[in-house]
Structures are given as C-alpha cells and as structure tokens.
Scaffold this active site. Structure first.
Site, PDB file in Angstrom:
ATOM      1  N   ARG A 195     -25.333  -0.538   8.750  1.00  0.00           N
ATOM      2  CA  ARG A 195     -25.099  -1.973   8.775  1.00  0.00           C
ATOM      3  C   ARG A 195     -25.362  -2.577  10.161  1.00  0.00           C
ATOM      4  NH1 ARG A 195     -20.140  -3.628   4.865  1.00  0.00           N
ATOM      5  NH2 ARG A 195     -21.092  -2.855   2.940  1.00  0.00           N
ATOM      6  N   LYS A 255       0.840  -1.185   0.000  1.00  0.00           N
ATOM      7  CA  LYS A 255       0.000   0.000   0.000  1.00  0.00           C
ATOM      8  C   LYS A 255       0.879   1.239   0.000  1.00  0.00           C
ATOM      9  CE  LYS A 255      -4.152   1.896   2.179  1.00  0.00           C
ATOM     10  NZ  LYS A 255      -5.174   1.752   3.253  1.00  0.00           N
ATOM     11  N   GLU A 306     -19.149  -3.987  11.615  1.00  0.00           N
ATOM     12  CA  GLU A 306     -20.003  -3.097  12.400  1.00  0.00           C
ATOM     13  C   GLU A 306     -21.021  -3.865  13.243  1.00  0.00           C
ATOM     14  OE1 GLU A 306     -18.462  -0.846   8.873  1.00  0.00           O
ATOM     15  OE2 GLU A 306     -19.472  -2.782   9.124  1.00  0.00           O
TER      16      GLU A 306
END
Length: 619
Positions: free
Chosen positions: A395, A279, A367
């Site tokens: 969610r 990344k 979540e």
C-alpha cells in the site's frame, strides 16, 4: 443447540431474543474452545457475536450483502452460514480460512485480509445494484481502527456524494489490534458521550422528526427508546460527509440492535449505525487486553490463558530481535525514530515505544502516511525506522518510490513477515515485495540469514545514507552467543563449504540459508552454499566467478520468482553476456493458500528436499 447442524441463517428469524442470547453464549464457548486448539483471531470475534446474529436476523444473506472489513472477525458469520463443523481445521492446510472466502460459501460476498476496503466495495455493489434495478441491501461492517485509513475516508467522501442506499455498521470497540490512535479516535469518543440518555429521552421525538431521516426512524425507535443508553442524533464526522447517523447502540443488546438495524434498513440513502462492542467479550484475558496480545493467538490453555507453545530460552521472534537491536542502537543514536502503522505489538515495537516514547509514532492504519511521514523526518536529519508487514507494504509503494527513494532519503524500512507466513494465507504472504521494490533506484534491499547477520545488516543500514530495506520473516531465531556488530559491505555475499571440486552451488537468502547449510554439512555434500544477503545490489563479482568456474547454480528463494533474486541474476547475466547454468526454485505465477510453511513449500515444490535432490543430480 448443536452448532454443526446449522446450514444457513434463516433459523434465526424464528428465534426469540432470549433464545438468541443463549445462542450467543454457545457461540462464544465454541469459539474459545476451538481457537484454543487451532489458534486464530479470538478477541475480535468474541466482540461481534451478538452483532453478527442481529445482522443475520434483520437481513437475508446471500441476497443482502453483509460483509466485514478485514474479515478476521467473521467466525460467527461462518458458524451461522453452515461451517461450524469445519472449525477443527481453521486456518490449517486445505481447511477453513480465517477470513471471508468466496469459494467457501455464497454468503461470503467479499474477500479481504487487509483493512479499510469494505466501504469502497460497498459503494461499488450499491451502484451496480441500482443500475440493475435490484433492491438488495448492502451492509459493510467496519471497525473504528479501519476508519482512520485514507482509503476508508476516500470512500466516505464518495458515499456521501452518491447517496446510495447502504447501512454502514460502525463497530466501535476503541481498538484495532491494539488501542486506536489519532484525532478521529478522539472524535469517536465525543460521539459516544455527546448526548446523555436523559437528554435524548426528553428530546428524541422532536430531534428525530427534524432529522434528515425523518419520523420513520422515530417510529422504529420508540418501542425501545427507554433502553437506549446514548441515542446520538448529531452524527459528527459522518454528517460532515453527508451521511446520516444513528447511535451509539449497545452492541451486546440484541433487542436494541435488531430495532436499530430494522430502522436503518428502511432509511433512504446511506446511514451509519454506530455500535459499541467490547473486544474479547466473554473471556476475561481477552477483555483485559489493551495491547492486542489476544487479537491473533496460537493454541492456548483455556483455563490459564497461557500459550501451549513458547519461544525457548536463547531464542526470540525475528521481530523481537530486530526491535531489541533497534532499542540498543537508539541509546547512542538520538536521531533514531520508530514508526509503525498500527502494528506496535505485532512488530514488537512496544519495547521501543516504552523506552523512547518521544521517538515513537503509531500512525494508525495508514501505511501511505507513515511512509511519507518517515521521509519528512529523514529530510530533516532524523533516522527513521519504518516497520511494516510485507503484505501491507504494498500500500505504500508510491510513497517509497516518490517520497523516499526519489529523494534518496536515509529511511530504514523493516519489512516484517517477509516470505510465506503460513496460516493467514494468500492475503498475508509476504512474497511480493522483492519484485515490487527491486526496480526502484537508490534502494538497498537485504535479508539476514541469522541473528548475527541481522545485527550486522541493521548496523550497516544506519551507517549509510540511502534508503535501506531489511526483510525478516515470521518465526523465531536463535539469539545466544552473538558478537558485536561487524562491518558488512553493501552488496556482499558469503560462501559456505566453498570447495574447488564442488560442481553445484545453491544461492539462497534469509531463513533458508541455515537449513541448506546444515543439510550440506551433516551429509557432507559436495555443494557450495551462498548467503545472498543483499538482493540489491548483487554481488556481481561472485556471480562472474561462479559462472567462470562453470558451476551449476541453483537459486532457492521463498518469494515470487518474478522480480526476485533469480530474476536479478539472470538480468545481470544477460546484460553482461554471461552464460549461466541456472535452475530456479521459487514461487511461480500463483497465489499460495494457507497451511504450515513446510506444507506450502512442499506443495509448490520448493521444499529443501526438492532443492537438494536437484543439486545431487550433477554433483
């Protein structure tokens, strides 16, 4: 090459590996240069340049369905599909989206701003393809952080059962926004190192020919087996789901990537291609980032890496202010625990995590689990603070309803990025949570107008014993000259410029309160302003008083009108047979695009000028 001349990815199929490597370097330079001006998702896009090129080299979009989980790492894909010339308006009003967008290009076959939807969508596409007797490839690209989500695991379970042809590209960079957490992450680490190169080189032919995807893959691999660092045959967690696996492969080696993807494209059934990427590759500040600071950035100086816009002295981000208050409260209340689903840095909870590591929990992109985990803590006598972005809170609706509010547990829910958020657009605007949460019994919902209000409300939340949601927006807040936390009565509103002769009253909340008050003060307007800091319960005595005075009421909200503050006031008035002269300003039945918050408010006619003009009609 001039990236703006690219119309579609077909040109890649005529390029040599060396030419594609040069193209990768050009794309990285282009991304760094453009994102430094507009802001955007930088580190995630720098990590997938070669991978995206290899995908478009091997597969043929739009007939083949290549798409990215979450979608914020699709910038190279946008360049290769003819949108480089639109990058000067990336994530700006009426400009290029920072995510895949079906209306932008036929090559964008899926849209997502949230994590872990790609595998379920891919299975749907694969089933539809087979029912239609078609032959295109389905190629979702999903990161290691997204695979910790329950939705992704549910999809893997069904994919392994259905056994439809698809190539799942597992982009493994050891990070989601910041470092990944959890047992699956440890499992992925074992996959990376479970077989060394020397052992694989000696046994590759034997192992592959006994593996479920057979000798055809061996034939595709043997041309490059001497350069594969870790060609793992044991698929670990993926083969537990009855899904074949190959990898890991260096995600920045175009030769190896192309060979592996070609082999996977010939495979019968679902197969995971495990790709190791870095990344932020190609920009040193991004490469060194382990906290997620370079995941999403504003404009910055390329040479120094420093942001071009900083928070002034005496101000903080809303998230930072809430986090600092939480840290101070936790000093004297040992039961306060902080929980976040993979948003430690974004929610500024890294400060709490560093100070109270044993009372800090990053649950990963989960979540639902994080919410019920908070309920379990609360029922055991702890005082959890669960911080979730408003757009991700959707969610966890069932868990808030069923596990927290139904049992009336004292969980404090910090709803970050509430209201319009600007450049991330319709998938990220936090405008739905009032309408989602307000019908749930036992839940208190508040939104502070300023830092003092936030301090008072946060203290109130931990001093009572019911579920309590505190909304706060993206952006900054003045934090100088604060007083100690003052008692605030639940359901109480406050008034500014309350004069008997005022015939108009603006009822608003959150970060809208101060600009409305300032406009009234500077222009000496005959308008009363109400800080409706509690969206639930309402200050019903004040509503009845204003109605009795016959004032014109203007409810100004930055969220959906349906289910919001104005809906709540009208419901109460109807039930109590109270006559109101009420005008509503809020978001109607529509999704709102990207742009600055001021631009968006003006477009949908809920800017401050529109509200004040309405107030002056009868004042």
């Amino acid at each position: 090459m001039d990236l703006s001349t690219i119309k579609n990815p077909d040109f890649l199929k005529f390029m040599t590996i060396h030419e594609m490597e040069e193209l990768s370097a050009e794309i990285r330079e282009f991304l760094i240069s453009n994102i430094s001006k507009t802001g955007g998702h930088l580190a995630s896009n720098l990590g997938v340049v070669e991978l995206t090129i290899a995908l478009h080299y091997v597969f043929s979009t739009p007939s083949d369905k290549v798409f990215f989980d979450v979608g914020h790492q699709c910038y190279t894909h946008k360049i290769l599909t003819g949108r480089a010339d639109q990058f000067p308006k990336l994530r700006q009003y009426k400009g290029l989206s920072g995510f895949q967008k079906r209306c932008e290009s036929e090559h964008d076959v899926w849209e997502a701003g949230h994590s872990s939807t790609s595998l379920s969508a891919a299975l749907g596409m694969a089933v539809a393809r087979d029912l239609n007797n078609e032959t295109y490839q389905v190629v979702p690209v999903i990161g290691d952080g997204a695979l910790s989500s329950g939705m992704a695991l549910e999809a893997l379970n069904e994919i392994g059962s259905e056994r439809k042809n698809m190539v799942i590209v597992f982009n493994d960079n050891k990070m989601s926004i910041s470092r990944n957490v959890g047992a699956l992450t440890s499992g992925f680490s074992r996959l990376r190192s479970s077989k060394t190169y020397t052992k694989i080189k000696a046994n590759m032919k034997k192992n592959l020919r006994t593996n479920s995807f057979g000798a055809s893959v061996y034939n595709g691999l043997k041309a490059f087996k001497d350069t594969v660092r870790d060609a793992v045959i044991d698929g670990g967690v993926f083969e537990e789901f009855n899904i074949d696996y190959i990898g890991p492969v260096d995600g920045h080696n175009l030769h190896d990537l192309i060979q592996v993807l070609r082999a996977a494209a010939q495979h019968d059934g679902p197969i995971v291609v495990h790709v190791i990427t870095q990344k932020g590759r190609g920009y040193i500040p991004c490469e060194a980032d382990r906290e997620g600071l370079w995941h999403g950035v504003g404009p910055f100086d390329v040479k120094t890496g420093k942001p071009l816009v900083s928070i002034p002295e005496g101000w903080k981000s809303w998230s930072g202010m809430i986090a600092d208050e939480l840290c101070d409260m936790a000093e004297t209340n040992q039961d306060i625990i902080a929980i976040t689903p993979a948003m430690v840095t974004g929610s500024c909870l890294n400060r709490f995590f560093a100070r109270y590591p044993k009372r800090s929990f990053d649950c990963g992109i989960a979540e639902e689990h994080a919410t019920t985990f908070a309920a379990g803590l609360a029922i055991s006598g702890k005082r959890p603070f669960l911080e979730i972005y408003s757009s991700f809170l959707q969610r966890a609706y069932d868990q808030i309803n069923h596990d927290i509010c139904r049992m009336d547990l004292p969980v404090v829910i910090g709803i970050d990025h509430a209201g319009l958020v600007g450049d991330d657009g319709e998938t990220h605007h936090g405008v739905f949570d009032p309408g989602i949460l307000r019908p749930i019994p036992n839940l208190i919902i508040a939104q502070p107008a300023d830092a003092q209000d936030a301090r008072d409300i946060l203290a109130c939340a931990f001093a009572q014993n019911h579920p309590f949601a505190i909304r706060f927006p993206k952006g900054k807040i003045k934090t100088s000259d604060l007083c100690e936390a003052r008692p605030v009565e639940i359901g109480s509103w406050t008034l500014f410029n309350d004069k008997e002769e005022n015939r108009v009253c603006i009822l608003t909340y959150g970060d809208l309160v101060e600009p409305v008050c300032e406009k009234v003060r500077v222009n000496d307007l005959p308008v009363t302003v109400v800080n409706c800091r509690f969206l639930k319960p309402l200050d019903t005595s004040l509503i009845e008083r204003l109605a009795g005075e016959g004032k014109k009421l203007i409810v100004y909200e930055s969220d959906m009108k349906a289910g919001g503050l104005s809906s709540a006031i009208l419901e109460y008035a109807n039930d109590e047979k109270i006559t109101l002269n009420l005008r509503r300003f809020g978001i109607g039945d529509e999704y709102i695009g990207q742009g600055s918050i001021n631009q968006l408010r003006k477009e949908i006619h809920i800017d401050l000028s529109a509200v004040i003009n309405e107030a002056l009609k009868e004042s």
